[in-house]
Design a protein around this motif. Structure first.
Motif, PDB file in Angstrom:
ATOM      1  N   GLU A 137      27.956  -8.387 -53.429  1.00 35.50           N
ATOM      2  CA  GLU A 137      29.076  -8.593 -54.357  1.00 35.50           C
ATOM      3  C   GLU A 137      29.657  -7.244 -54.703  1.00 35.50           C
ATOM      4  O   GLU A 137      28.929  -6.313 -55.026  1.00 35.50           O
ATOM      5  CB  GLU A 137      28.587  -9.282 -55.637  1.00 35.50           C
ATOM      6  N   ILE A 138      30.975  -7.159 -54.590  1.00 41.81           N
ATOM      7  CA  ILE A 138      31.640  -5.901 -54.940  1.00 41.81           C
ATOM      8  C   ILE A 138      32.429  -6.140 -56.220  1.00 41.81           C
ATOM      9  O   ILE A 138      33.276  -7.029 -56.275  1.00 41.81           O
ATOM     10  CB  ILE A 138      32.602  -5.456 -53.827  1.00 41.81           C
ATOM     11  N   GLU A 139      32.123  -5.352 -57.238  1.00 44.07           N
ATOM     12  CA  GLU A 139      32.806  -5.507 -58.523  1.00 44.07           C
ATOM     13  C   GLU A 139      34.228  -4.997 -58.428  1.00 44.07           C
ATOM     14  O   GLU A 139      34.505  -3.985 -57.784  1.00 44.07           O
ATOM     15  CB  GLU A 139      32.067  -4.708 -59.605  1.00 44.07           C
ATOM     16  N   LYS A 140      35.139  -5.676 -59.073  1.00 44.92           N
ATOM     17  CA  LYS A 140      36.525  -5.253 -59.073  1.00 44.92           C
ATOM     18  C   LYS A 140      36.644  -3.891 -59.744  1.00 44.92           C
ATOM     19  O   LYS A 140      36.063  -3.660 -60.806  1.00 44.92           O
ATOM     20  CB  LYS A 140      37.368  -6.275 -59.828  1.00 44.92           C
ATOM     21  N   GLY A 141      37.368  -2.988 -59.104  1.00 47.49           N
ATOM     22  CA  GLY A 141      37.609  -1.677 -59.693  1.00 47.49           C
ATOM     23  C   GLY A 141      36.461  -0.704 -59.558  1.00 47.49           C
ATOM     24  O   GLY A 141      36.515   0.391 -60.117  1.00 47.49           O
ATOM     25  N   SER A 142      35.436  -1.069 -58.810  1.00 51.27           N
ATOM     26  CA  SER A 142      34.298  -0.164 -58.693  1.00 51.27           C
ATOM     27  C   SER A 142      34.401   0.676 -57.431  1.00 51.27           C
ATOM     28  O   SER A 142      35.233   0.441 -56.567  1.00 51.27           O
ATOM     29  CB  SER A 142      32.995  -0.977 -58.649  1.00 51.27           C
ATOM     30  N   ILE A 143      33.535   1.705 -57.387  1.00 60.61           N
ATOM     31  CA  ILE A 143      33.355   2.445 -56.140  1.00 60.61           C
ATOM     32  C   ILE A 143      31.957   2.108 -55.659  1.00 60.61           C
ATOM     33  O   ILE A 143      30.977   2.402 -56.325  1.00 60.61           O
ATOM     34  CB  ILE A 143      33.512   3.959 -56.357  1.00 60.61           C
ATOM     35  N   HIS A 144      31.882   1.477 -54.520  1.00 60.34           N
ATOM     36  CA  HIS A 144      30.639   0.915 -54.034  1.00 60.34           C
ATOM     37  C   HIS A 144      30.335   1.551 -52.680  1.00 60.34           C
ATOM     38  O   HIS A 144      31.169   1.529 -51.777  1.00 60.34           O
ATOM     39  CB  HIS A 144      30.811  -0.603 -53.871  1.00 60.34           C
ATOM     40  N   SER A 145      29.137   2.145 -52.540  1.00 57.56           N
ATOM     41  CA  SER A 145      28.809   2.781 -51.265  1.00 57.56           C
ATOM     42  C   SER A 145      27.864   1.911 -50.469  1.00 57.56           C
ATOM     43  O   SER A 145      27.038   1.205 -51.028  1.00 57.56           O
ATOM     44  CB  SER A 145      28.155   4.138 -51.495  1.00 57.56           C
ATOM     45  N   ILE A 146      28.025   2.002 -49.148  1.00 54.57           N
ATOM     46  CA  ILE A 146      27.085   1.333 -48.262  1.00 54.57           C
ATOM     47  C   ILE A 146      26.441   2.424 -47.421  1.00 54.57           C
ATOM     48  O   ILE A 146      27.153   3.195 -46.757  1.00 54.57           O
ATOM     49  CB  ILE A 146      27.802   0.312 -47.384  1.00 54.57           C
ATOM     50  N   ILE A 147      25.128   2.532 -47.512  1.00 56.96           N
ATOM     51  CA  ILE A 147      24.450   3.564 -46.743  1.00 56.96           C
ATOM     52  C   ILE A 147      23.378   2.931 -45.874  1.00 56.96           C
ATOM     53  O   ILE A 147      23.116   1.724 -45.961  1.00 56.96           O
ATOM     54  CB  ILE A 147      23.827   4.660 -47.652  1.00 56.96           C
ATOM     55  N   GLY A 148      22.795   3.774 -45.049  1.00 56.80           N
ATOM     56  CA  GLY A 148      21.772   3.284 -44.133  1.00 56.80           C
ATOM     57  C   GLY A 148      21.735   4.172 -42.920  1.00 56.80           C
ATOM     58  O   GLY A 148      22.715   4.832 -42.612  1.00 56.80           O
ATOM     59  N   PRO A 149      20.611   4.152 -42.228  1.00 60.24           N
ATOM     60  CA  PRO A 149      20.489   4.993 -41.032  1.00 60.24           C
ATOM     61  C   PRO A 149      21.475   4.550 -39.955  1.00 60.24           C
ATOM     62  O   PRO A 149      22.089   3.487 -40.059  1.00 60.24           O
ATOM     63  CB  PRO A 149      19.049   4.764 -40.571  1.00 60.24           C
ATOM     64  N   ASN A 150      21.556   5.340 -38.886  1.00 59.67           N
ATOM     65  CA  ASN A 150      22.446   4.988 -37.782  1.00 59.67           C
ATOM     66  C   ASN A 150      22.046   3.638 -37.218  1.00 59.67           C
ATOM     67  O   ASN A 150      20.867   3.338 -37.067  1.00 59.67           O
ATOM     68  CB  ASN A 150      22.347   6.032 -36.670  1.00 59.67           C
ATOM     69  N   GLY A 151      23.058   2.820 -36.902  1.00 55.82           N
ATOM     70  CA  GLY A 151      22.769   1.527 -36.310  1.00 55.82           C
ATOM     71  C   GLY A 151      22.302   0.485 -37.316  1.00 55.82           C
ATOM     72  O   GLY A 151      21.810  -0.567 -36.928  1.00 55.82           O
ATOM     73  N   ALA A 152      22.504   0.764 -38.604  1.00 59.38           N
ATOM     74  CA  ALA A 152      22.032  -0.172 -39.618  1.00 59.38           C
ATOM     75  C   ALA A 152      22.956  -1.374 -39.755  1.00 59.38           C
ATOM     76  O   ALA A 152      22.576  -2.390 -40.309  1.00 59.38           O
ATOM     77  CB  ALA A 152      21.900   0.538 -40.958  1.00 59.38           C
ATOM     78  N   GLY A 153      24.214  -1.240 -39.238  1.00 52.15           N
ATOM     79  CA  GLY A 153      25.151  -2.354 -39.332  1.00 52.15           C
ATOM     80  C   GLY A 153      26.256  -2.144 -40.351  1.00 52.15           C
ATOM     81  O   GLY A 153      26.963  -3.088 -40.684  1.00 52.15           O
ATOM     82  N   LYS A 154      26.406  -0.909 -40.792  1.00 48.55           N
ATOM     83  CA  LYS A 154      27.424  -0.649 -41.824  1.00 48.55           C
ATOM     84  C   LYS A 154      28.832  -0.902 -41.304  1.00 48.55           C
ATOM     85  O   LYS A 154      29.626  -1.624 -41.917  1.00 48.55           O
ATOM     86  CB  LYS A 154      27.318   0.817 -42.313  1.00 48.55           C
ATOM     87  N   THR A 155      29.127  -0.297 -40.140  1.00 50.90           N
ATOM     88  CA  THR A 155      30.474  -0.465 -39.588  1.00 50.90           C
ATOM     89  C   THR A 155      30.693  -1.904 -39.131  1.00 50.90           C
ATOM     90  O   THR A 155      31.800  -2.438 -39.251  1.00 50.90           O
ATOM     91  CB  THR A 155      30.702   0.533 -38.452  1.00 50.90           C
ATOM     92  N   THR A 156      29.620  -2.541 -38.643  1.00 49.38           N
ATOM     93  CA  THR A 156      29.735  -3.951 -38.268  1.00 49.38           C
ATOM     94  C   THR A 156      30.148  -4.791 -39.476  1.00 49.38           C
ATOM     95  O   THR A 156      30.980  -5.694 -39.358  1.00 49.38           O
ATOM     96  CB  THR A 156      28.394  -4.469 -37.725  1.00 49.38           C
ATOM     97  N   LEU A 157      29.590  -4.450 -40.619  1.00 53.67           N
ATOM     98  CA  LEU A 157      29.952  -5.169 -41.842  1.00 53.67           C
ATOM     99  C   LEU A 157      31.447  -5.001 -42.127  1.00 53.67           C
ATOM    100  O   LEU A 157      32.155  -5.977 -42.399  1.00 53.67           O
ATOM    101  CB  LEU A 157      29.119  -4.626 -43.015  1.00 53.67           C
ATOM    102  N   PHE A 158      31.929  -3.752 -42.020  1.00 50.86           N
ATOM    103  CA  PHE A 158      33.369  -3.503 -42.212  1.00 50.86           C
ATOM    104  C   PHE A 158      34.191  -4.306 -41.212  1.00 50.86           C
ATOM    105  O   PHE A 158      35.206  -4.908 -41.563  1.00 50.86           O
ATOM    106  CB  PHE A 158      33.664  -2.009 -42.023  1.00 50.86           C
ATOM    107  N   ASN A 159      33.724  -4.305 -39.970  1.00 54.68           N
ATOM    108  CA  ASN A 159      34.478  -5.010 -38.929  1.00 54.68           C
ATOM    109  C   ASN A 159      34.523  -6.509 -39.187  1.00 54.68           C
ATOM    110  O   ASN A 159      35.508  -7.167 -38.854  1.00 54.68           O
ATOM    111  CB  ASN A 159      33.873  -4.732 -37.555  1.00 54.68           C
ATOM    112  N   CYS A 160      33.446  -7.048 -39.785  1.00 55.47           N
ATOM    113  CA  CYS A 160      33.474  -8.472 -40.127  1.00 55.47           C
ATOM    114  C   CYS A 160      34.430  -8.736 -41.276  1.00 55.47           C
ATOM    115  O   CYS A 160      35.187  -9.708 -41.264  1.00 55.47           O
ATOM    116  CB  CYS A 160      32.070  -8.952 -40.508  1.00 55.47           C
ATOM    117  N   ILE A 161      34.411  -7.857 -42.269  1.00 56.97           N
ATOM    118  CA  ILE A 161      35.281  -8.069 -43.435  1.00 56.97           C
ATOM    119  C   ILE A 161      36.744  -8.000 -43.022  1.00 56.97           C
ATOM    120  O   ILE A 161      37.572  -8.791 -43.458  1.00 56.97           O
ATOM    121  CB  ILE A 161      34.994  -7.015 -44.528  1.00 56.97           C
TER     122      ILE A 161
END
Lengths: 553, 266
Positions: B25-49
């Motif tokens: 869940e991303i709160e409205k107006g917040s700055i929310h970071s997604i971290i994780g090692p390489n290959g964790a799926g961060k960019t995949t998550l962006f690509n799905c969104i």
């Protein structure tokens, strides 16, 4: 072992002279030297064929000498030896040719060619003469480099014009003979074949004189937009009276060039703007031409329409066929798209050729008796009259292409070209945007086809050749992808120039190939590359954006 | 209130489970970071969104609407914009044209308007140009608008990409490693810039980031992914002391060692 630097640069020069000699050998063996020997640059002094086998060596030497920074004496030594090196390939040809008959492999390695290369001498004196002439030629390159850059430029320009004038003698005279009193003046320069020696010297002096003529500095900034209008106005005037100035022979060539300009402008939208490589572009040309034929020819149609009545149908059908091609290839990119479109072009050609559709499309016999456009009582049928029809369409199409380029749609096309995924993430609907590109491109090509059909009053399947698509694509690459003036330049060079010199026709694709390779190496952006408009700092231009000049900035 | 709710999001590539049952869940107006090692799926998550990938399972609810599986060009119209890990500008277009393309969803003119340039189209184009210039200023690129994107230096390309994303007037901005390849000073500037964006425009920002100083300094919440799974979520402070996170980043042995030391402090 450490080579002294002079030896190193000598080797470089020998190498490029040898390459030049190799080019000369190639031109000789494909037959260009012999074909062009019958044409003189200067009557009984220099033939075009001779220029063809001497110029490559000269040019290679000149270019490599220019990169060398040595003292005068060494430059002269280098240019002397370069002549010997550059003559080697042809000398080799002569020596081998004397012993073995090469004609089994190289049809053009004939005694006539050897006679040209030896300047009419026997073998051994001939070889000597060839080497000496080559050395003399490369020595001029060395001498030229001793001069100031201004003199160099003037001399190069002078000889270039000399060559062009000699080469184009017949054409220049056909045009100038229409000019009444001026004709005599021009005739003075020319002999029965090429220039007279005196005329050549005079012409050289005139061009060099002009190069040194004190020139006024370019207009200052504020006057620029007015100067631009003057330039545009004079171009418009020249275009209007071009057929009158040049006569019917040139009007025919101009018609051809304009036909390709129309197609080029269309393909420029598809390939240049939207980056959709279409190799079957001739299909739309064929569809335009055949729709015109079917609707207006009494052969196939009990109620033939006039040109103007059939035109809207042809346009709409061309656009629809653009969409039909576009739909299945929406997801394809690059090479795959190219192959499928190529297939589409062939399908259309084979359909019009087929016996199956013969009752409707005429099969191999094509369609005759196609209507010519009428305005009032005047039927547009001569080359000159059709020139104006072409011109009118070119003006309309240029306007559309130019306006679209800087519109929201144009930006979407370019964004799709640059990166389709990201463009879609910017909210661009790739389906409608691509289909609009295909439809617009097809429309322009279809229009070109209708005039083509009306001009010949007939269409045949063999005019709808794959090579037409290639020609259009090649002229885009030559002129500069995405550039509207580039289409004009490309069409003039690739379509216009070969028509001027019938001897070239045989070597057309050789010259195309060489030209395209050279372009890719030295000027990959094209002769007149596309320029992006300045939007941030030139607001006022956008407001009064009716000026075509923004293009040529 | 959450502006973006992700429920049980799963994405597979063949046998590889790139994302498995992600809830976020991303709160409205917040700055929310997604971290994780390489290959964790961060960019995949962006690509799905953003619709680059169609998720295999799960919902993505943005502003009350399920956008999972919508095409990209629809999603940007809903108000989600993004930047890319390796900059993906339209290289042969000028900076200002890049921004104008970003405005695409808000412009109306079609082919006829483009050809005839009627007063409405002209007005629209002029307003778009004004706004594009404003955005150039916002990312501190004034004067570079007529430069081809490919000719801009690296840092300016990053900022231009953000300006292009902002041009679509997003409610949610996804930044994929905005400080990649930047030195500490540039990183600090970027951090302040992102914070400013949020404060002045009131948009929500989600960022993928590797530089921990940046992540800890700027984020209000952090989600940690590892091998396609969410392993932790919380405030920067909570994440810093989470043993699973340390394990994911440094390996099991290191984590157990650190865990022992960290426990008394916590």
């Amino acid at each position: 072992m450490v080579c002294p630097p002079f030896l190193l640069s000598l080797r470089k020069i020998w190498r490029s002279a040898l390459i030049g000699g190799g080019v000369a050998l190639l031109l000789a063996l494909v037959g260009m030297v012999e074909t062009f020997h019958s044409r003189s640059v200067i009557n009984n002094v220099v033939s075009v064929g001779q220029v063809l086998f001497l110029f490559p060596v000269w040019y290679a030497t000149y270019v490599s000498l220019r990169q060398m920074s040595e003292e005068r004496k060494k430059v002269m030594i280098a240019s002397f030896t370069a002549g010997i090196a550059g003559s080697l390939p042809l000398v080799l040809l002569l020596l081998i040719g004397a012993g073995i008959n090469l004609r089994a492999m190289f049809v053009n390695a004939s005694p006539a060619l050897y006679k040209i290369l030896t300047f009419g001498q026997n073998l051994w004196p001939g070889v000597l003469v060839l080497i000496v002439v080559n050395v003399l030629v490369t020595l001029t390159a060395g001498l030229l480099l001793q001069l100031s850059s201004r003199w160099q430029r003037a001399l190069i320009q002078g000889f270039l014009w000399l060559f062009i004038a000699g080469l184009m003698r017949d054409l220049i005279l056909t045009v100038t003979n229409r000019w009444g009193p001026l004709a005599g003046v021009v005739q003075f320069f020319f002999a029965a074949n090429g220039l007279t020696p005196l005329g050549a010297v005079l012409l050289l002096a005139i061009v060099i004189g002009l190069a040194f003529w004190p020139r006024r500095q370019a207009e200052s900034q504020p006057a620029n937009s007015r100067a631009r209008w003057i330039v545009l106005g004079s171009i418009a005037l020249i275009l209007l009276f071009l057929p009158q100035i040049l006569g019917p022979f040139f009007s025919e060539i101009l018609d051809n060039v304009m036909m390709y300009i129309l197609m080029g402008l269309g393909l420029n939208i598809v390939v240049g703007y939207a980056g959709l490589l279409d190799l079957g572009y001739v299909a739309f040309f064929a569809i335009g031409a055949y729709t015109m034929g079917i609707l207006t020819s009494p052969e196939l149609n009990a109620h033939p329409l006039t040109y103007w009545q059939a035109l809207p149908f042809a346009m709409v059908i061309a656009m629809i066929s653009g969409v039909i091609l576009g739909l299945p290839v929406l997801k394809l990119r690059g090479d795959y798209l190219a192959i499928v479109t190529l297939g589409f072009g062939e399908i259309v050609r084979l359909l019009v050729l087929s016996d199956w559709l013969r009752p409707w499309l005429g099969g191999t016999q094509g369609i005759q008796l196609i209507a010519q456009p009428k305005i009032g009582n005047l039927t547009l049928q001569s080359q000159v009259q059709l020139y104006y029809l072409f011109l009118a369409w070119v003006v309309v199409v240029v306007f559309i292409a130019w306006r679209l380029k800087d519109s929201r749609l144009g930006r979407s096309w370019m964004a799709l070209r640059e990166d389709e995924d990201v463009a879609r993430a910017m909210g661009i609907n790739h389906v409608t945007t691509k289909l609009l590109a295909f439809a617009t491109g097809a429309l322009f090509s279809g229009i070109s086809g209708t005039i083509f059909a009306a001009k010949l009053t007939s269409v045949y399947p063999h005019s709808m050749n794959f090579l037409v698509s290639i020609n259009v694509l090649a002229l885009l690459i030559l002129g500069g992808m995405g550039s509207i003036p580039g289409v004009f330049v490309g069409a003039l060079v690739l379509i216009g120039a070969p028509e001027l010199l019938r001897e070239f026709a045989e070597y057309r694709y050789l010259v195309y190939g060489a030209l395209l390779v050279a372009m890719m190496l030295y000027r990959p952006e094209g002769l007149w590359p596309e320029e992006r408009r300045k939007l941030e700092l030139h607001e006022e231009e956008f407001v009064e954006s009716t000026s075509v000049a923004a293009e040529t900035e | 209130m959450a502006i973006l709710v992700i429920k049980d999001l799963t994405k597979r590539f063949g046998g590889l489970q790139a994302l498995s049952k992600i809830n976020l869940e991303i709160e409205k107006g917040s700055i929310h970071s997604i971290i994780g090692p390489n290959g964790a799926g961060k960019t995949t998550l962006f690509n799905c969104i953003t619709g680059f990938y169609v998720p295999d399972e799960g919902d993505i609810i943005f502003d009350g609407r399920n956008i999972a599986g919508l095409p990209t060009d629809q999603i940007v119209r809903c108000g989600i914009a993004r930047t890319y890990q390796n900059i993906r500008l339209f290289k042969n277009m000028t900076a200002i044209e890049n921004i104008l393309v970003g405005m695409h969803p808000h412009l109306r003119s079609g082919i006829i308007g483009g050809i005839l340039r009627d007063p409405r189209t002209r007005k629209e184009e002029q307003e778009a140009l004004q706004e594009a210039r404003r955005l150039l200023q916002l990312v501190n690129l004034q004067g570079r608008g007529d430069t081809l994107a490919k000719n801009l230096p690296y840092g300016e390309q990053r900022r231009l990409e953000i300006a292009r994303a902002l041009a679509s007037r997003p409610k949610l901005l996804l930044l994929d490693e905005p400080t990649a390849g930047m030195n500490p000073k540039e990183t600090l500037e970027m951090m302040n810039f992102i914070r400013n964006l949020r404060n002045t425009l009131g948009i929500t920002i989600v960022l993928i980031e590797h530089q921990m100083r940046m992540v800890m300094g700027i984020s209000e919440r952090i989600t940690v992914l590892d091998f396609g799974e969410k392993i932790a979520e919380g405030t920067p402070k909570e994440i810093q002391s989470n043993p699973r996170v340390i394990e994911a980043y440094l390996g099991r042995g290191a984590a157990s060692g650190l865990g022992v030391q960290a426990q008394p402090a916590a």
